[in-house]
Design a protein around this motif. Structure first.
Motif, PDB file in Angstrom:
ATOM      1  N   MET A  16      43.816  40.115  27.264  1.00 41.22           N
ATOM      2  CA  MET A  16      43.012  40.271  28.470  1.00 41.22           C
ATOM      3  C   MET A  16      42.927  41.715  28.926  1.00 41.22           C
ATOM      4  O   MET A  16      42.351  42.002  29.972  1.00 41.22           O
ATOM      5  N   HIS A  18      41.115  44.397  28.978  1.00 38.36           N
ATOM      6  CA  HIS A  18      39.794  44.976  28.753  1.00 38.36           C
ATOM      7  C   HIS A  18      39.135  45.206  30.103  1.00 38.36           C
ATOM      8  O   HIS A  18      39.136  44.328  30.960  1.00 38.36           O
ATOM      9  N   LYS A  19      38.600  46.383  30.338  1.00 42.12           N
ATOM     10  CA  LYS A  19      38.111  46.746  31.662  1.00 42.12           C
ATOM     11  C   LYS A  19      36.592  46.656  31.813  1.00 42.12           C
ATOM     12  O   LYS A  19      36.077  46.831  32.899  1.00 42.12           O
ATOM     13  N   VAL A  21      34.214  44.671  32.535  1.00 43.21           N
ATOM     14  CA  VAL A  21      34.020  43.318  33.048  1.00 43.21           C
ATOM     15  C   VAL A  21      32.562  42.888  32.946  1.00 43.21           C
ATOM     16  O   VAL A  21      32.260  41.745  32.587  1.00 43.21           O
ATOM     17  N   TRP A  22      31.628  43.799  33.245  1.00 43.28           N
ATOM     18  CA  TRP A  22      30.221  43.427  33.221  1.00 43.28           C
ATOM     19  C   TRP A  22      29.774  43.031  31.821  1.00 43.28           C
ATOM     20  O   TRP A  22      28.969  42.113  31.649  1.00 43.28           O
ATOM     21  N   GLU A  24      31.692  41.753  29.512  1.00 41.26           N
ATOM     22  CA  GLU A  24      32.285  40.449  29.221  1.00 41.26           C
ATOM     23  C   GLU A  24      31.531  39.332  29.934  1.00 41.26           C
ATOM     24  O   GLU A  24      31.310  38.253  29.371  1.00 41.26           O
ATOM     25  N   LEU A  25      31.114  39.573  31.166  1.00 34.22           N
ATOM     26  CA  LEU A  25      30.327  38.582  31.892  1.00 34.22           C
ATOM     27  C   LEU A  25      28.998  38.322  31.195  1.00 34.22           C
ATOM     28  O   LEU A  25      28.547  37.177  31.072  1.00 34.22           O
ATOM     29  N   SER A  28      29.490  36.298  28.047  1.00 34.91           N
ATOM     30  CA  SER A  28      30.044  34.954  28.228  1.00 34.91           C
ATOM     31  C   SER A  28      28.994  33.860  28.092  1.00 34.91           C
ATOM     32  O   SER A  28      29.319  32.731  27.714  1.00 34.91           O
ATOM     33  N   MET A 346      38.310  37.635  27.355  1.00 33.75           N
ATOM     34  CA  MET A 346      37.961  37.556  28.774  1.00 33.75           C
ATOM     35  C   MET A 346      36.606  36.887  28.978  1.00 33.75           C
ATOM     36  O   MET A 346      36.399  36.163  29.964  1.00 33.75           O
ATOM     37  N   PHE A 350      35.961  33.670  31.449  1.00 33.48           N
ATOM     38  CA  PHE A 350      34.978  33.609  32.533  1.00 33.48           C
ATOM     39  C   PHE A 350      34.104  32.369  32.395  1.00 33.48           C
ATOM     40  O   PHE A 350      33.873  31.625  33.363  1.00 33.48           O
TER      41      PHE A 350
END
Length: 469
Positions: A16, A18-19, A21-22, A24-25, A28, A346, A350
């Protein structure tokens, strides 16, 4: 001195870490172009409980994301779904679950005994690439049909040309396609971009001094937009706009899972009609191909046939008894999530959390909203998933390897059977290997050496073998 074995908690923390986030979102939702149409059809035709399926598949997503550390997808077992939906006599829910349990048990046994790892080592890489290429092209063909034609998902058929205008019109789908191309370009910058010390390294980068930002700009993702997520959100808004009354049809509260009682007849029908055609696809695409693709994309992650096959087995051996849709891991889903930015577990954490939330809050009533979702937008997401999977085959640049790969792909597509393509490709690889070893020449020389005297030269030497008599 051997390094101590990493604990489960340590693996979760590392996976997890990993920074972005966008990204990864955005990644997803990269495989929803496959997930949503099949689930919706099973709910409408076969009585699948959507709430139960969302909760269980969401939990699968979270667990696999934490343990594997890669965007390992959780997708429907496509052959089982195809048999259940499109054949003249639809399968009952119990028969679908019997097929999923049978397939899961076989995969679990193959994984635990180590036979799956043996198969993975013996299968030539061009054969695996051929399976990936055929699956990618098949996804692409289906995606183009979703974009250009209106669909009756309950029958698996097209119902006419899609109109140009409208909330599910051709203009809307083409606009989404252009938006994704403009913001992401051709996709990721290399199969080893993630999971190694060379994070962000571009294929063919001629200047090692290129900064990380410049590399990201060249990849086409410098804007940092979660493109697939934005397209999906637009689809949800359009679904509400197409039928505003769908909001009033949503009911709060989860579906209550019920333990299924599967009869002997259910086991027989489920295994014969659905599990048998599903097994080759699960072994090839859900285990062997997904392991190869994962190791290409994330070489530092330990994704083995043992782990993947046992994972598929355990998911279904738990969920199918409670009516959750039979699922597997798929190379197409992994390619789709990677294509839209997912680089770690990640992304599926999500996705899984969102599924569990929706399943617990709205239950099966959510099907009213999904039924209005623009199919053209799902086709756009599926198209990029298929293209990304097919592009994994670009490393087969030797003529012999490309010959085997294309043979497997053509046979698989023509007969709609990955198993037949796999068998023919394996036999072809064996023949080419025998040819390269000059086995036929050696055999001919041996036969010639034992032949009549007329084959010998006047000096007494065999003409073909050049060995003394």
């Amino acid at each position: 001195m051997a390094e101590p074995e990493e604990s489960v908690l340590g693996r979760v923390k590392r996976n997890m870490g990993h920074k972005l986030v966008w990204e990864e979102l955005g990644g997803s939702v990269g495989d929803l172009g496959t997930f949503v149409p099949i689930v919706l059809a099973l709910v409408l035709v076969n009585g699948l409980d959507l709430g139960t399926t969302l909760v269980f598949t969401g939990a699968y997503n979270v667990v696999t994301g934490l343990l594997f550390g890669v965007p390992m997808p959780v997708q429907p077992m496509k052959s089982i779904a195809a048999v259940a939906i499109t054949e003249g006599d639809p399968l009952s829910l119990n028969q679908i679950m019997a097929a999923g349990l049978s397939t899961a048990l076989v995969l679990a046994i193959l994984g635990i005994t180590g036979l799956m790892s043996v198969v993975n080592r013996l299968v030539p890489l061009p054969v695996v690439r051929g399976v990936q290429l055929s699956q990618g092209i098949a996804f692409g063909i289906t995606a183009v049909k979703y974009i250009l034609k209106e669909q009756d998902l309950t029958k698996g058929k097209t119902t006419g040309d899609r109109p140009w205008l409208g909330m599910d019109g051709l203009v809307m789908a083409l606009s989404a396609l252009c938006f994704i191309v403009l913001t992401t370009g051709a996709g990721g910058g290399g199969i080893h971009e993630c999971g190694s010390d060379n994070v962000g390294l571009l294929e063919g980068a001629e200047d090692e001094s290129i900064t990380r930002r410049e590399r990201r700009m060249r990849e086409g993702r410098f804007v940092g937009l979660p493109t697939a997520l934005l397209v999906f959100i637009v689809g949800v808004l359009l679904a509400i706009a197409r039928d505003p009354g769908v909001i009033s049809k949503l009911h709060f509260g989860p579906s209550i899972p019920h333990f299924l009682t599967i009869t002997k007849e259910d086991w027989k029908i489920g295994f014969m009609r659905a599990a048998i055609p599903q097994l080759p696809l699960s072994i090839l695409n859900s285990v062997i191909a997904v392991c190869k693709l994962s190791n290409d994309l994330f070489p530092s992650k330990d994704v083995s046939p043992f782990k993947v096959s046992v994972s598929v087995g355990l998911m279904n051996l738990v969920g199918c008894w409670w009516g959750a849709m039979p699922v597997c891991h798929g190379a197409g889903g992994l390619a789709g999530q990677y294509r839209f930015g997912a680089k770690t577990g990640m992304a599926v954490v999500f996705l899984g959390s969102a599924k569990m939330f929706l399943g617990l809050v709205f239950g099966t009533s959510l099907v009213q909203l999904l039924a209005q979702f623009p199919i053209g937008l799902l086709g756009v997401l599926l198209l990029f998933s298929g293209l990304e999977l097919a592009m994994a085959c670009r490393d087969q640049n030797m003529r012999t390897d490309a010959f085997v790969m294309l043979t497997v792909s053509v046979i698989s597509l023509t007969n709609s059977s990955s198993a037949l393509g796999f068998g023919c490709g394996t036999a072809l690889s064996a023949l080419l290997h025998a040819r390269n070893m000059d086995l036929w020449v050696r055999l001919w020389r041996r036969v010639s050496h034992r032949g009549p005297a007329s084959r010998r030269s006047p000096s007494g030497y065999d003409i073909l073998s050049q060995n003394p008599p």
